[in-house]
Motif scaffolding. Structure first.
Motif, mmCIF file in Angstrom:
data_model
loop_
_atom_site.group_PDB
_atom_site.id
_atom_site.type_symbol
_atom_site.label_atom_id
_atom_site.label_comp_id
_atom_site.label_asym_id
_atom_site.label_seq_id
_atom_site.Cartn_x
_atom_site.Cartn_y
_atom_site.Cartn_z
ATOM 1 N N THR A 154 -22.638 -48.716 -0.460
ATOM 2 C CA THR A 154 -22.035 -49.815 -1.231
ATOM 3 C C THR A 154 -20.624 -49.475 -1.690
ATOM 4 O O THR A 154 -19.964 -50.301 -2.299
ATOM 5 C CB THR A 154 -22.888 -50.118 -2.475
ATOM 6 N N GLY A 212 -29.746 -47.920 -10.014
ATOM 7 C CA GLY A 212 -30.638 -47.930 -8.867
ATOM 8 C C GLY A 212 -30.687 -49.298 -8.212
ATOM 9 O O GLY A 212 -30.645 -49.427 -6.983
ATOM 10 N N GLU A 213 -30.751 -50.343 -9.039
ATOM 11 C CA GLU A 213 -30.776 -51.712 -8.516
ATOM 12 C C GLU A 213 -29.472 -52.073 -7.812
ATOM 13 O O GLU A 213 -29.465 -52.825 -6.839
ATOM 14 C CB GLU A 213 -31.054 -52.688 -9.654
ATOM 15 N N GLN A 237 -27.763 -50.046 -6.172
ATOM 16 C CA GLN A 237 -27.723 -49.184 -4.991
ATOM 17 C C GLN A 237 -26.417 -48.397 -4.901
ATOM 18 O O GLN A 237 -25.765 -48.340 -3.854
ATOM 19 C CB GLN A 237 -27.952 -50.004 -3.722
ATOM 20 N N MET A 246 -33.876 -42.089 -6.902
ATOM 21 C CA MET A 246 -32.778 -42.884 -6.357
ATOM 22 C C MET A 246 -32.261 -42.309 -5.045
ATOM 23 O O MET A 246 -31.605 -43.001 -4.266
ATOM 24 C CB MET A 246 -31.637 -42.970 -7.373
ATOM 25 N N LYS A 293 -24.717 -48.143 5.439
ATOM 26 C CA LYS A 293 -25.762 -47.961 4.424
ATOM 27 C C LYS A 293 -25.178 -47.467 3.100
ATOM 28 O O LYS A 293 -25.805 -46.724 2.364
ATOM 29 C CB LYS A 293 -26.854 -47.013 4.918
ATOM 30 N N ASP A 310 -23.918 -45.271 -4.562
ATOM 31 C CA ASP A 310 -23.977 -44.182 -3.594
ATOM 32 C C ASP A 310 -24.106 -42.813 -4.253
ATOM 33 O O ASP A 310 -24.420 -41.822 -3.585
ATOM 34 C CB ASP A 310 -22.720 -44.189 -2.721
#
Length: 335
Positions: A61, A114-115, A117, A139, A59, A119
């Motif tokens: 990126t 936020g888009e 993603q 976020m 979970k 960490d």
């Protein structure tokens, strides 16, 4: 030819896909011999784990976002160098967002991060406005502040003690025999750096029995052009002074330029101390005496703190890093 997959690695090393995954994610449940077989197969096949697949598993990126006010400035680049150095060592990529000095693009870039993603986020873009904080909270990622702090929210930060550093710079000029000392401060409303540095200057004067004079303070915006404007105002309106403390190297160098144009020699006619120790403080003539902020180290520290939070640390301690005064050639000893 298609790139090798995790199944190819499993086949080459004679183990299951699940075991390969455990080895690659540094989990337990296999022998050292198995680990070496898997790593050898990874190297021979040239297998590279897919970032999207990794993200589905843990979970994450493996990316962090960094908000800086001016990506082209020496100040920002030194912080970024430290951030990227540590992030790269720990397997993270960095997305750099240039918010502009007035922060006009900050909200836009927070939405982008936020888009994407990310960490976690490192924020170096001045004052943490309440609208920024609300977006960061939505976020649900850890945040670390650099060269700023929030008096309202409990967010870890890395910075120097601006008030004490300015005190140090002013007291140094006093020790050099100067009694008439002016200051080019940052903005009058900036509670993060502008006001604390002005307070340090004022306190050093008062502790040494010298009068603080508002007329000997001019305000810039930490940039070279504003430093020039502030110096012109001081030379025109302020009582005479033999020394100047500027709250940034850029403003100090702008002031040096104005002094030269007015036929004033540095340090013979006016002594000048800057703040930051950016690379061009060593390149101007004469080289600038200044307060050193360990910007690259601050970037590294912030990156380490953020990654610790991303990887599960419940909290990290904020860090007040040491400053020091670098003596060069822009201050003379008064008779």
């Amino acid at each position: 030819m298609n790139p090798p997959t995790i199944k190819d690695v499993a086949k080459a090393s004679g183990v299951s896909v699940a075991t390969v995954s455990r080895v690659l994610h540094n989990l337990s449940g296999y022998s050292d011999k198995t680990k070496q077989k898997v790593l050898k197969a990874v190297e021979e096949l040239g297998y590279q784990p897919n970032a999207i697949a990794r993200g589905l598993i843990n979970k994450r990126t493996q990316t962090i976002g960094v908000l800086v006010p001016d990506v082209s400035s020496s100040f920002s680049s030194e912080i970024l160098h430290g951030v990227e150095e540590t992030a790269n060592d720990k397997g993270f990529s960095v997305i750099v967002c240039n918010t502009a000095k007035d922060g006009e693009r900050t909200m836009k870039y927070l939405q982008v991060l936020g888009e994407k993603q990310v960490d976690g986020v490192i924020f170096t873009s001045g004052f943490l406005e309440e609208e920024y904080y609300k977006v960061l909270k939505q976020m649900r990622v850890p945040v670390v502040l650099v060269n700023t702090q929030s008096h309202k929210h409990s967010i870890p930060y890395v910075k120097v003690d601006d008030r004490q550093a300015a005190y140090h710079a002013t007291e140094y000029l006093i020790r050099k025999g100067h009694r008439d000392i002016a200051m080019i401060s940052g903005t009058s409303w900036d509670t993060m750096a502008g006001i604390p540095r002005l307070e340090g200057y004022r306190q050093a004067l008062e502790d040494n029995g010298l009068e603080f004079m508002e007329s000997r303070v001019a305000y810039g915006n930490f940039g070279l052009d504003k430093g020039r404007e502030a110096m012109e105002k001081l030379l025109q309106d302020a009582p005479p002074f033999t020394a100047l403390f500027a709250a940034s190297d850029e403003m100090a160098i702008g002031a040096m330029g104005v002094a030269l144009e007015r036929g004033l020699k540095v340090p013979e006619d006016i002594s000048i101390v800057g703040y930051d120790d950016l690379i061009f403080s060593r390149m101007v003539y004469p080289p600038l005496t200044t307060i050193h902020q360990p910007l690259t180290m601050m970037g590294r520290t912030a990156s380490e703190m953020l990654i610790d939070l991303i990887e599960g640390a419940e909290q990290v301690s904020s860090s007040i890093v040491n400053h020091n005064l670098i003596e060069r050639q822009t201050v003379r000893q008064m008779p």
